[in-house]
Write an enzyme that holds these catalytic residues in place. Structure first.
Site, short mmCIF file in Angstrom:
data_model
loop_
_atom_site.label_atom_id
_atom_site.label_comp_id
_atom_site.label_asym_id
_atom_site.label_seq_id
_atom_site.Cartn_x
_atom_site.Cartn_y
_atom_site.Cartn_z
N THR A 94 0.91 -1.13 0.00
CA THR A 94 0.00 0.00 0.00
C THR A 94 0.95 1.18 0.00
O THR A 94 2.12 1.01 0.32
CB THR A 94 -0.81 -0.01 1.33
N THR A 153 -4.09 1.46 -2.25
CA THR A 153 -3.52 0.12 -2.13
C THR A 153 -4.00 -0.82 -3.22
O THR A 153 -5.09 -0.63 -3.77
CB THR A 153 -3.90 -0.46 -0.75
N ASN A 182 -3.37 -3.93 -2.00
CA ASN A 182 -3.29 -4.88 -0.88
C ASN A 182 -1.93 -5.54 -0.81
O ASN A 182 -1.05 -5.05 -0.11
CB ASN A 182 -4.43 -5.90 -0.92
N GLU A 196 -7.84 -7.06 -3.10
CA GLU A 196 -8.49 -6.46 -1.92
C GLU A 196 -9.57 -7.35 -1.33
O GLU A 196 -9.99 -7.15 -0.18
CB GLU A 196 -9.09 -5.10 -2.30
N ASP A 232 -9.41 -8.61 2.19
CA ASP A 232 -9.74 -7.82 3.38
C ASP A 232 -11.14 -8.10 3.91
O ASP A 232 -11.50 -7.65 5.00
CB ASP A 232 -9.60 -6.31 3.08
N SER A 254 -11.12 -1.96 5.84
CA SER A 254 -9.73 -1.55 5.65
C SER A 254 -9.14 -1.05 6.97
O SER A 254 -9.87 -0.80 7.94
CB SER A 254 -9.71 -0.39 4.64
N SER A 255 -7.83 -0.91 6.99
CA SER A 255 -7.18 -0.26 8.12
C SER A 255 -6.55 1.06 7.71
O SER A 255 -5.94 1.75 8.54
CB SER A 255 -6.07 -1.16 8.67
N GLY A 295 0.74 -0.75 5.72
CA GLY A 295 1.06 -1.68 6.81
C GLY A 295 -0.09 -2.55 7.26
O GLY A 295 -0.02 -3.19 8.31
N GLY A 296 -1.18 -2.57 6.48
CA GLY A 296 -2.31 -3.42 6.86
C GLY A 296 -2.80 -3.05 8.25
O GLY A 296 -2.96 -1.87 8.58
O1 DON Z 1 -7.00 -1.74 3.32
C1 DON Z 1 -6.21 -2.29 4.07
O2 DON Z 1 -6.19 -2.14 5.26
C2 DON Z 1 -5.14 -3.19 3.46
N1 DON Z 1 -5.58 -3.69 2.20
C3 DON Z 1 -3.90 -2.38 3.34
C4 DON Z 1 -2.76 -3.18 2.85
C5 DON Z 1 -1.46 -2.64 3.25
O3 DON Z 1 -1.35 -1.66 3.93
C6 DON Z 1 -0.31 -3.41 2.80
N2 DON Z 1 0.91 -2.71 3.09
N3 DON Z 1 1.79 -2.97 3.72
#
Ligand code: DON
Length: 577
Positions: A386, A404, A406, A425, A428, A457-458, A478-479
């Site tokens: 992301t 992102t 993902n 995505e 998620d 999402s985060s 960072g998810g």
């Molecule tokens: O939307 C979200 O929370 C995740 N798909 C974000 C993914 C992400 O941050 C990956 N990166 N390190």
């Protein structure tokens, strides 16, 4: 009535006019969608500033500012450029969130992907009801309907000053004429290629993404040129839509009808008062804004417990983990797409509720996970990407944008004859209640799969304002680590008075309820030696994680912006006079 409808009425100055060609460093700008002249805004800062994921997007933003563009123009140019030069995460085949502060008012744009019309609740389960490993992560069926192009289109139409073509120009240049591949990009390509081998067409487009190569993407350049000429409609109902649908046919679920029906949505940002600042951040379908507000306020409620506790000491790690435990329990239970599920936002962010949760924190040892949590999950992020960028202009407008696909290079599928990397995505969503996704987080019905629904999402693009003026613009990939990372940096800056670059570069750690009493650390600043022993002695298990974010932040000191890019990534900052 939606914010967007209000704004459309007031933005009646848009018109199709032929304009004199303006020469730029990138290309000749031809007739385009133009904006009516508007009242000049007085500059309130000494400069504009950006913190972005790579140097090409920094150059693009600088170019846009030099042409008289504002923060929104620069943001849109950055987003399209990263889709070319940062293909592991920058995208037009994914989606994201934009928090804006324009003319003293906050806005939030949700251009998150949606589940295709043919998606079903159990689409990733086998006939025994078990989750089929990897199905929501790789290949065509992992892809959600992309939102980035409509998001950029709506943001730029509503708030941009320049012509649409001007903000597309840098991206077209880098796609057509190429850019030099960095070491980090090649490393990420190599890792992704291994995972996608035999599963997707990834290498058809990216085999040659090698350090030092001038990498050109003619198919992508043609797509971007059409978007530049025709606007978002090319992507959602024109030739690009046809190409994406043709690529999917027989493999995945997305059809032209999915693309035609996609719409980015203006939503009310989450707002909260904290420590003398007004916090503007991401509402559902992100969990991040609610999570961030809960983290900030719970920590403030626990001020007596934090008194004299040194930053990142064992006791500090314990107290933060206790707070995070509760935040992630709420995330798993209550959060999903607000268009499908009534998320109790006001309750979850109310002072009374947060104070009650804070009172449950056990200051001396980890409280029992089972009494706090729902569901089970243990996985770790192995591939993740992301990207976030922060922008402020000298007029005091700001954009905080996280978008992102993902995982690194998303699903690994590149839509044929477009060069568009498609997201994964769909991972998620909660494929099955209680079963963890790539980031180890679980969900409930609130985040089950339904046609046109947005996965939880985060991502938490955030802006802090003081006395009506932007004070901080911040975000990260960072998810599930996103909002805990942002929280730590905000905390470093305001509670521990660290200068911005040090606050961004400092050690970070993460706890998310599950696995029980586990503290994740990062290779960049490992938790080891005595600190590790003391944390373990408190009853925690320590676990390394291979990713902990790439913060891009801007802080305004008086009337001067200061930018910091995370030393963990290849980010770049600029302050532009
Ligand atoms: O939307 C979200 O929370 C995740 N798909 C974000 C993914 C992400 O941050 C990956 N990166 N390190």
């Amino acid at each position: 009535m939606s914010l967007f409808r209000n704004a459309t009425a007031s933005a009646s100055g848009f018109a199709l006019v032929a304009l004199v060609c303006i020469s730029t460093a990138f290309l000749e700008v031809t007739p385009a969608i133009a904006k009516a002249p508007e009242k000049a805004q007085p500059a309130i800062l000494t400069a504009s500033a950006i913190a972005v994921a790579d140097k090409y997007s920094a150059d693009a933003a600088e170019q846009i500012f030099k042409q008289g563009g504002n923060a929104v123009d620069a943001a849109v140019a950055i987003a399209f450029t990263l889709a070319v030069t940062y293909p592991e995460a920058g995208n037009i085949g994914g989606g994201g969130f934009m928090t804006l502060y324009v003319d003293g008012k906050p806005y939030f744009l949700d251009y998150r992907e949606r589940a295709p019309l043919a998606a079903t609740r159990n689409m990733y389960l086998d006939d025994k009801g078990e989750v089929i490993k990897g199905m929501s992560l790789f290949g065509y069926r992992a892809v959600g309907v992309p939102g980035t192009v409509d998001g950029m289109w709506q943001a730029q139409r509503r708030f941009g000053k320049l012509k649409w073509k001007q903000v597309l120009a840098p991206a077209i240049h880098y796609a057509r004429d190429g850019f030099e591949v960095s070491e980090q990009l090649q490393e990420r390509r190599d890792a992704a290629a291994k995972e996608f081998a035999g599963k997707t067409n990834f290498d058809t487009y990216f085999a040659n993404l090698k350090q030092g190569v001038n990498f050109k993407q003619p198919d992508l350049a043609a797509v971007l040129q059409r978007i530049s000429d025709q606007g978002a409609k090319d992507f959602y109902s024109g030739k690009t839509a046809d190409l994406i649908a043709a690529s999917m046919r027989g493999h995945g679920l997305i059809t032209k009808a999915d693309l035609q029906q996609y719409k980015a949505v203006w939503r009310e940002p989450i707002q909260a008062d904290w420590n003398g600042y007004r916090v503007y951040t991401a509402p559902p379908p992100s969990s991040g804004g609610i999570g961030l507000v809960q983290l900030l306020k719970m920590k403030a409620d626990l001020a007596p417990d934090f008194k004299d506790v040194p930053l990142n000491s064992p006791q500090y790690v314990h107290l933060i983990a206790e707070i995070e435990k509760r935040v992630f329990a709420d995330r798993a239970q209550y959060l999903g797409d607000p268009d499908f599920y009534k998320v109790p936002v006001a309750q979850l962010t109310s002072d009374a509720y947060i104070a009650k949760r804070a009172a449950e924190v056990n200051p001396s040892s980890p409280s029992d996970t089972k009494s706090v949590h729902v569901g089970l999950g243990t996985s770790m992020p192995e591939k993740a990407e992301t990207t976030h960028f922060s922008v402020i202009d000298k007029w005091g407008n700001a954009v905080s944008n996280t978008y992102t696909i993902n995982g690194y290079f998303g699903s690994g599928v590149v839509a044929d004859r477009t060069g568009i990397v498609l997201n994964d995505e769909m991972d998620d969503f909660s494929a099955k209640p209680g079963v963890a996704n790539m980031f180890g987080v679980v969900g409930s019905d609130a985040n089950s799969i339904e046609p046109k629904k947005r996965p939880l999402s985060s991502m938490s693009p955030t802006i802090l304002a003081k006395d009506g003026k932007v004070a901080l613009v911040i975000g990260t990939p960072g998810g599930s680590r996103i909002f805990t990372s942002i929280f730590q940096v905000i905390n470093n800056v305001y509670d521990y008075n660290m200068p911005l670059p040090a606050a961004v570069g400092a050690m970070r750690f993460h706890h998310q309820l599950l696995p029980p009493n586990t503290i994740f650390w990062e290779p960049y600043k490992p938790i080891d030696g005595e600190l590790a022993q003391q944390i373990e002695a408190k009853g925690y298990t320590l676990k390394g994680q291979n990713f902990s974010g790439d913060i891009q932040a801007i802080k305004v000191n008086g009337d001067t912006p200061e930018a910091a890019a995370d030393p963990r990534g290849r980010g770049v900052t600029r302050v532009i006079q």
